[in-house]
Design a protein around this motif. Structure first.
Motif, PDB file in Angstrom:
ATOM      1  N   ASP A 445      34.537  41.842  31.096  1.00  8.83           N
ATOM      2  CA  ASP A 445      35.678  42.661  31.476  1.00  8.83           C
ATOM      3  C   ASP A 445      36.262  43.376  30.272  1.00  8.83           C
ATOM      4  O   ASP A 445      35.742  43.300  29.149  1.00  8.83           O
ATOM      5  N   LYS A 490      35.814  43.849  38.130  1.00 10.65           N
ATOM      6  CA  LYS A 490      37.148  43.648  37.576  1.00 10.65           C
ATOM      7  C   LYS A 490      37.584  44.911  36.849  1.00 10.65           C
ATOM      8  O   LYS A 490      36.830  45.478  36.061  1.00 10.65           O
ATOM      9  N   ASN A 493      43.722  43.856  35.721  1.00 13.08           N
ATOM     10  CA  ASN A 493      43.920  42.495  36.222  1.00 13.08           C
ATOM     11  C   ASN A 493      43.418  42.301  37.644  1.00 13.08           C
ATOM     12  O   ASN A 493      43.540  41.213  38.202  1.00 13.08           O
ATOM     13  N   ASN A 517      44.553  38.391  37.519  1.00 14.73           N
ATOM     14  CA  ASN A 517      43.497  37.905  36.636  1.00 14.73           C
ATOM     15  C   ASN A 517      42.863  36.610  37.127  1.00 14.73           C
ATOM     16  O   ASN A 517      42.433  35.768  36.341  1.00 14.73           O
TER      17      ASN A 517
END
Length: 700
Positions: A445, A490, A493, A517
C-alpha cells in the motif's frame, strides 16, 4: 449490520462507454458467418456475439448477449449498412440500425438455422438442419412460412439465388426447388457437402469433405467433380463471378480458381486454424474467418493474406501497466505479452519455462518478475524482451507478486507460501512454514505496508494478513465472515476485499469495505444463490474513487462508495483479472485471449433496479479438456422441458444428453465422446426462456 444487496441488471440507454473488446483480436471465440456490404462494412456472426467494422476492419465493435441470447449465430446477412439478420438455434433476430439494436423474430422452428439470406428488405429464406426445412418470409422476417424438405438426411448447407430458386444438400443428395420450397427435385450424388455458391440458375458449386468441389452448369441435374489438389475438408466457398472464386477449410487451407474451377491453386495463409467463412467485396478485397477468432484479409484477390486480427493464443491470467502506455500480460503456454502503445499492438515472448504464469509486476521499465504454477519465477532485466528462471525453492502454485523496488520482492501462493527476496531474486526464502493456508493476492500500500488475502483451506476461514516490517511479522485483520478471500485493493485508508462463501442457496459473492485501515468492516455487496465457483475474483479502486470488481463472468461498478452497484454480464467468457493503467483506463483479461478495455473508469451502461434472481445456470464441463468423458452440471428454477445438446464447430448436433421434463433443481450429466474426433465442441441448454451455450474441448 450486514448489508445484503439484491440486484437486477437490465439494458438501458448507453450513458457511459462500456467495456469493449480490444485489439489485436475483436473476439476470442469461434467466428461462423461473414457478410460484406460495399467496401467498408464487414459483418460477422459468431459464438455468442455480433461483430462489425464500418471502416474496412480498422476498428471492430462487438455486441454480446443480444436480447439475452448467448447462441451460436451461424449466419449473418445484411442488405445494406443498416438492415440485417442473424440466425441461431431456433432464433432469428433483425436489426435496422447496423446491429446496435435487435428484434427477435419467430421462425416457427426450434432447429439450428444454418443459413439465412435476404434478397431485399422483404423477401428472405433460411435453411434449418435436423428438421429438414426451409423458412420463407415475404415481410422482412415478421412472419415465416415453414416448408418441409423431403430429404432423408440432416441438411448440411444450401444456397438460394432468389426467393424462389435454391438448392440444399443432405448426405449423398442435393435437392432443388424453383417455387420457394413448395416442391423439390432430388438428385442422388455421393457427397458430404458443407457449403454452396451459385452464380445463376445454372452455374454453381458445392464443397465439402475430403477436399471435394463439385460443379454444375445445368442447374444441378448433373455434377462434375473438380480437382482441388487437397484432401482437406472445405467449409466455405465464394465466387465473385463465373470464373473467379475461393474455397477455405481445415488447416488454414485456401484455394483459388480463375477459370471456373477447371484449376484450383493452393494459397499459403499465415494460420493453420480451421477456416469457417470467406467473402469478397470485389475482385481484390476479401476476408476469411476461423473457428478460433482469427481474421484474414486480402487486398490482391487472395494471392496474399494478412493476419489482420487474431487471438493471442493464450488464456490470459493477469496484467500490469507501468504507465498509460507500457504494459504486460501473462498467460498460459509460457507466453508473456507487452505493449508500448496502450494495447493497440502487442508483442510476445516465450518464457524459458513452458508454464502458466499467474501474475506479473515491473519495478521500472527494465526490471520485472512473473510467477506461475509449480513454483516458477522468471525475471527480466530488459523490459520483458528476455526472461531468466529463478530458483524459488517451492513447487506450489504462485498466485501473486509485489515488489518494493528492484531488490525486495514478495510472492505468495498455495500451501502457506510467502516468498521473499532482497537481492532481486537471486535468492528466495519461504518466510512461513507450509500450512493449509491458500494465499491469493499480495499488495503493497501507499504506507509501504504489505497485505495478503486468502483463506485457510482446512477451516474455510478468511485470511487477511498485514505486515508493517517487510514480512517479519504478520497480523490477521479480518475475521468477520466465513469466506474465501481472493482479492484486495487499498487506497489511502479505504480497503476492499472480496471473495465468496458457501450458503444454503449456493455460493454467495461478497465484497467488504474498511474505511479505517482495516480495523472495522462492513459488507457492501452480497449476491447469494450462485453456482459453484462463483466469487468476486478481483477488485480495484480507480483514481476517481470508483469501485470496480469482477466475478468469473460479470463486471461490477459503483460510483458511490459501494452503496449501489451496476453490472455488465459476459456469460460466454471466463474473466481472470482486472487492473488500471491510469485513472480512466481499465483492463480485464480472460480465457481465449480475451482483452477488454474501458476508457471511462470502468463505468458500464447497465441500469440497476431492485431485485435479482439467477436460478438457471449451466456450468463449465469438468474436466476440460477431456478424454473421452466429462461431466456437465446445470440448474433450473422451475419444472419444465429441458434440452441439453452437443454441437460440433459447424453447428451440427452430434449428441442429445437431455430432452425431457425435469423438476426444479441441480443436475449432473456424463458425456462420453469416445465416438467423436478430437476438437472443439459446444453444449447448449434450453429450459423455458433460458438458453446458454458453452465450449468444451476433446483431446484424444
Amino acid at each position: 449490520m450486514k448489508k445484503v444487496l439484491l440486484l437486477t441488471f437490465v439494458l438501458s440507454t448507453i450513458i457511459f462507454a462500456q467495456w469493449a473488446q480490444h485489439l489485436p483480436s475483436p473476439y476470442g471465440n469461434a467466428l461462423l458467418g461473414i457478410n460484406l456490404v460495399g467496401t467498408e462494412d464487414v459483418f460477422i456472426s459468431s459464438f455468442g456475439a455480433f461483430i462489425k467494422s464500418t471502416n474496412n476492419g480498422m476498428d471492430w465493435e462487438v455486441k454480446r448477449n443480444i436480447n439475452g441470447h448467448n447462441d451460436l449465430w451461424y449466419s449473418v446477412c445484411f442488405i445494406n449498412s443498416s438492415i440485417g439478420w442473424m440466425s441461431g438455434n431456433g432464433i432469428i433476430i433483425k436489426t435496422t440500425n447496423g446491429g446496435e439494436d435487435w428484434v427477435d423474430q419467430n421462425p416457427n422452428s426450434p432447429d439450428q438455422i444454418y443459413e439465412i439470406r435476404f434478397f431485399d428488405s422483404q423477401k428472405g429464406i433460411a435453411i434449418t438442419g435436423q428438421e429438414k426445412r426451409i423458412l420463407v418470409s415475404n415481410n422482412g422476417g415478421d412472419t415465416w412460412n415453414v416448408k418441409n424438405v423431403p430429404s432423408t438426411n440432416f441438411l448440411q448447407c444450401g444456397y438460394f439465388i432468389n426467393d424462389t430458386t435454391g438448392w440444399v444438400s443432405g448426405q449423398n443428395e442435393i435437392l432443388k426447388t424453383t417455387n420457394s420450397g413448395n416442391s423439390w427435385v432430388t438428385y442422388n450424388i455421393a457427397s458430404f457437402y458443407l457449403d454452396a455458391f451459385f452464380i445463376d440458375e445454372n452455374i454453381g458449386w458445392f464443397v465439402g469433405s475430403g477436399g471435394q468441389i463439385s460443379k454444375t452448369t445445368n442447374g444441378g441435374q448433373s455434377w462434375t467433380n473438380q480437382t482441388s489438389n487437397t484432401t482437406t475438408q472445405f467449409n466455405s466457398i465464394f465466387m465473385i463471378d463465373q470464373n473467379t472464386g475461393w474455397a477455405v477449410g481445415f488447416n488454414g487451407v485456401v484455394v483459388k480458381t480463375s477459370d471456373g474451377g477447371t484449376n484450383w491453386n493452393s494459397i499459403t495463409t499465415p494460420t493453420t486454424e480451421m477456416l469457417t467463412g470467406i467473402n469478397f467485396s470485389d475482385q481484390n478485397n476479401g476476408w476469411v474467418i476461423s473457428n478460433k477468432g482469427t481474421i484474414l484479409k486480402s487486398t490482391d484477390g487472395g494471392t496474399n493474406w494478412i493476419l489482420w486480427s487474431r487471438n493471442l493464443e493464450s488464456n490470459l491470467t493477469n496484467g500490469f501497466f507501468l504507465n498509460s502506455q507500457v504494459g504486460w500480460l501473462t498467460g498460459s503456454n509460457g507466453l508473456i505479452f507487452k505493449t508500448l502503445d496502450s494495447g493497440d499492438n502487442w508483442t510476445s515472448t516465450i518464457a524459458p519455462v513452458i508454464n502458466t504464469f499467474n501474475d506479473i509486476e515491473f519495478a521500472d521499465i527494465n526490471f520485472g518478475w512473473a510467477v506461475g504454477n509449480n513454483g516458477n519465477i522468471i525475471k527480466s532485466t530488459n523490459g520483458g524482451s528476455n526472461w531468466n528462471t529463478q530458483v524459488s525453492g517451492v513447487t506450489t502454485k504462485l498466485n501473486s507478486i509485489s515488489s518494493t523496488g528492484t531488490d525486495t520482492v514478495f510472492a505468495v501462493g498455495l500451501n502457506g507460501t510467502i516468498l521473499k527476496t532482497t537481492d532481486g531474486g537471486n535468492n528466495w526464502i519461504n518466510i512461513i512454514q507450509p500450512t493449509s493456508n491458500q494465499f491469493s493476492k499480495i499488495i503493497k500500500d501507499d504506507n509501504n505496508d504489505l497485505w495478503i488475502c486468502g483463506y485457510d483451506n482446512s477451516s474455510f476461514t478468511p485470511l487477511l494478513l498485514k505486515s508493517t516490517d517487510y514480512g517479519i511479522g504478520w497480523e490477521n485483520k479480518f475475521s468477520t465472515d466465513s469466506m474465501a478471500l481472493y482479492a484486495i485493493t487499498k487506497t489511502n485508508n479505504v480497503i476492499l476485499i472480496s471473495g465468496g462463501k458457501s450458503g444454503p442457496s449456493g455460493i454467495e459473492m461478497l465484497i467488504y469495505k474498511s474505511s479505517d485501515n482495516g480495523e472495522q468492516w462492513s459488507n457492501i455487496l452480497s449476491i447469494p444463490g450462485n453456482i459453484n465457483g462463483a466469487r468476486i475474483i478481483e477488485i480495484s479502486i480507480n483514481n476517481n474513487g470508483d469501485y470496480v470488481a469482477i466475478s468469473l463472468n460479470k463486471i461490477f461498478f459503483s460510483s458511490d462508495q459501494g452503496n449501489t452497484w451496476n453490472s455488465e454480464s459476459f456469460p460466454l467468457e471466463t474473466l481472470t483479472s482486472l487492473f488500471f493503467s491510469d485513472s480512466n483506463t481499465g483492463w480485464i483479461t480472460g480465457q481465449n485471449s480475451l482483452v477488454l478495455k474501458n476508457t471511462n473508469s470502468g463505468i458500464t451502461n447497465i441500469k440497476t433496479i431492485d431485485n435479482w434472481i439467477d436460478n438457471y445456470s449451466l456450468s463449465q464441463n469438468y474436466p476440460n479438456p477431456f478424454n473421452p468423458t466429462t461431466k456437465i452440471s446445470y440448474s433450473i428454477a422451475t419444472a419444465g422441458i429441458v434440452s441439453l445438446k452437443i454441437y460440433d464447430i459447424l453447428g451440427r448436433e452430434v449428441s442429445t444428453l437431455v430432452n425431457e421434463e425435469k423438476s426444479a433443481g441441480r443436475y449432473e450429466v456424463n458425456f462420453n465422446a469416445s465416438q467423436l474426433a478430437s476438437g472443439v465442441y459446444f453444449y447448449q441448454i434450453k429450459a423455458g426462456s433460458f438458453t446458454q451455450t458453452k465450449k468444451l474441448m476433446l483431446l484424444k
